[in-house]
Design a protein around this motif. Structure first.
Motif, mmCIF file in Angstrom:
data_model
loop_
_atom_site.group_PDB
_atom_site.id
_atom_site.type_symbol
_atom_site.label_atom_id
_atom_site.label_comp_id
_atom_site.label_asym_id
_atom_site.label_seq_id
_atom_site.Cartn_x
_atom_site.Cartn_y
_atom_site.Cartn_z
ATOM 1 N N TYR A 23 -25.136 -22.565 14.474
ATOM 2 C CA TYR A 23 -25.878 -22.081 15.636
ATOM 3 C C TYR A 23 -25.302 -22.675 16.920
ATOM 4 O O TYR A 23 -25.099 -21.976 17.921
ATOM 5 C CB TYR A 23 -27.351 -22.452 15.467
ATOM 6 N N THR A 32 -23.620 -20.517 20.029
ATOM 7 C CA THR A 32 -24.491 -20.372 21.202
ATOM 8 C C THR A 32 -24.324 -21.507 22.210
ATOM 9 O O THR A 32 -24.703 -21.349 23.380
ATOM 10 C CB THR A 32 -25.974 -20.336 20.786
ATOM 11 N N PRO A 62 -30.773 -25.238 17.879
ATOM 12 C CA PRO A 62 -31.886 -24.297 17.689
ATOM 13 C C PRO A 62 -33.268 -24.931 17.762
ATOM 14 O O PRO A 62 -34.256 -24.213 18.002
ATOM 15 C CB PRO A 62 -31.629 -23.731 16.295
ATOM 16 N N PRO A 87 -29.937 -16.155 17.353
ATOM 17 C CA PRO A 87 -28.803 -16.468 18.235
ATOM 18 C C PRO A 87 -28.363 -15.284 19.094
ATOM 19 O O PRO A 87 -27.805 -15.474 20.176
ATOM 20 C CB PRO A 87 -27.704 -16.893 17.249
ATOM 21 N N ILE A 102 -26.593 -16.851 10.086
ATOM 22 C CA ILE A 102 -27.121 -18.073 10.681
ATOM 23 C C ILE A 102 -28.611 -18.200 10.417
ATOM 24 O O ILE A 102 -29.112 -19.270 10.033
ATOM 25 C CB ILE A 102 -26.824 -18.103 12.193
#
Length: 442
Positions: free
Chosen positions: A215, A219, A223, A245, A260
């Motif tokens: 993640y 990104t 998260p 994401p 993910i």
């Protein structure tokens, strides 16, 4: 142990220069002793960990187990030991940087490219799967779980390789701290819900934490990260799923987003069952988003962190030169004492614990025995020759034959020939080149 400096030795390892400092240990580049020195990484654990007898026993046992993992995506554990009250672990030295530095440096350049992210996660999954599949001597899986998969424990090499670090330390520390009230091993931001809740863990715990890393790579954000550690743990443990994401990166392929989110499923039964499944899922989506090659990853590493690697390599080379100058004779080192305690100062290693096969070496006193045999042969030959000369001087001379088949006394020539051959063969045996047809005296 006092202050550790360059030149300090731990068993057969001479410390050269510090290369990393972490919360649990410091890492040094070191060289092995012998005519063909090898550069390795030596991790020294913090004194408070080494002082705990329970941790010491578990660390040595777990590191013995981890040393059996042989996979290109796992940093090899070479040795482990204890000396002067300090536990240390010896690993292959990898010319690379931890993934957290890659994330930091790439942030200013728009983040990690998706093909690179796919390759890093895919290679890490292969290494973790190899560890999860480790079997004991009875052929049964040992149930090894990393429990501390994080960007700090994923190393990216300047050659484009990806390696998992710190299996033994993470598992041993987890076993120790699980028995202490209020303590949980692992980085709070990289725990699975069951791990944070002190529940039994299995390989799916590593799937979840590698999902957190995945993640971050695509990104640039964690998260579940909140304003503090307790809040982060609450977000990991509650039933609310992570923000998809693709809401942060709309250009992210939908299949990658699904992978993910499956890895980050809060119920462990909804995650990938194994790292091999996660790797296959990445390979399937790579048709639309191809994985970066090792050469492409190496080129990115050079762009992001090349000067850092050059400085470290130069420091290691300079320390090696100083170590050579400190040695009496690098090419032909002086003979080591025959006592094992003198060759390896007090400390326990995997070799001594029977977990790793030692190199073949002569037994104590072996050098002396190799010289004793030819010298004794020469001495024996000289004594026989002197005895023969005495017999010659005292011999009454040849006697006439006593008819057919009668005995004939030996002449001086018949005695000298075998003695000279024996002495000559013994002498050449010392030099290691006995002539054809000649052999040393018995």
């Amino acid at each position: 142990m006092g202050e550790v400096r360059a030149g300090h030795t731990l068993g057969r390892y001479e410390l050269l220069v510090p290369i990393a400092l972490g919360g649990m240990a410091s890492v040094w580049a070191a060289r092995t002793s012998g005519q063909l020195p090898r550069i390795v990484a030596v991790k020294l654990l913090r004194a408070e960990l080494s002082d705990d007898p329970d941790f010491e026993a578990m660390f040595l046992d777990e590191a013995t187990l981890v040393s059996q993992i042989h996979h290109p995506n796992v940093a090899e554990t070479i040795d482990v030991g204890e000396e002067d009250g300090v536990l240390y672990q010896v690993m292959e030295l990898i010319d690379g940087e931890p993934l957290n530095l890659v994330l930091r440096e790439s942030k200013a350049r728009g983040g990690v490219p998706l093909p690179v992210a796919l390759r890093i996660v895919g290679e890490a999954a292969l290494g973790l799967h190899a560890a999860h599949e480790l079997r004991g001597r009875d052929g049964k899986p040992v149930g090894l779980v990393h429990r501390d998969v994080s960007p700090q424990n994923i190393l990216v090499g300047y050659d484009g390789s990806v390696k998992i670090l710190d299996f033994g330390v993470a598992k041993a520390a987890s076993n120790l701290q699980r028995t202490k009230v209020g303590q949980v091993k692992g980085k709070y931001a990289y725990m699975s819900p069951e791990q944070a809740g002190s529940e039994p863990v299995d390989r799916r715990t590593d799937v979840f934490t590698l999902g957190i890393v995945f993640y971050q790579l695509v990104t640039g954000r964690h998260p579940f990260l909140a304003e503090n550690e307790p809040a982060t743990v609450r977000r990991i443990c509650d039933k609310t799923a992570a923000e998809p994401p693709r809401t942060l990166v709309p250009s992210l392929p939908e299949d990658v987003g699904r992978i993910i989110m499956k890895a980050l499923a809060k119920p462990r039964d909804e995650r990938f069952a194994t790292m091999a499944e996660l790797r296959r899922a990445i390979e399937q989506v790579s048709l639309a988003a191809p994985l970066a090659t090792s050469d492409e990853l190496a080129a990115l590493m050079q762009q992001l962190l090349g000067p850092r690697g050059e400085r470290r390599r130069a420091a290691i080379q300079e320390a090696m030169q100083i170590a050579r100058e400190r040695s009496i004779d690098t090419d032909y080192p002086p003979p080591q004492p025959s006592s094992p305690a003198a060759v390896d100062p007090p400390g326990r290693t995997l070799v001594e614990r029977g977990a790793m096969a030692p190199r073949s070496s002569p037994p104590p006193g072996g050098r002396a025995r190799r010289w004793l045999v030819p010298v004794a042969s020469v001495a024996l030959a000289v004594l026989v020759a002197l005895g023969g000369a005495y017999l010659l001087r005292s011999s009454p001379g040849p006697r006439a034959p006593h008819g057919r088949g009668g005995l004939i006394a030996p002449t001086a020539g018949s005695i000298k020939a075998p003695l000279l051959r024996a002495a000559r063969a013994a002498s050449k045996a010392v030099r290691g080149r006995a002539a054809p047809g000649e052999r040393a005296a018995p």
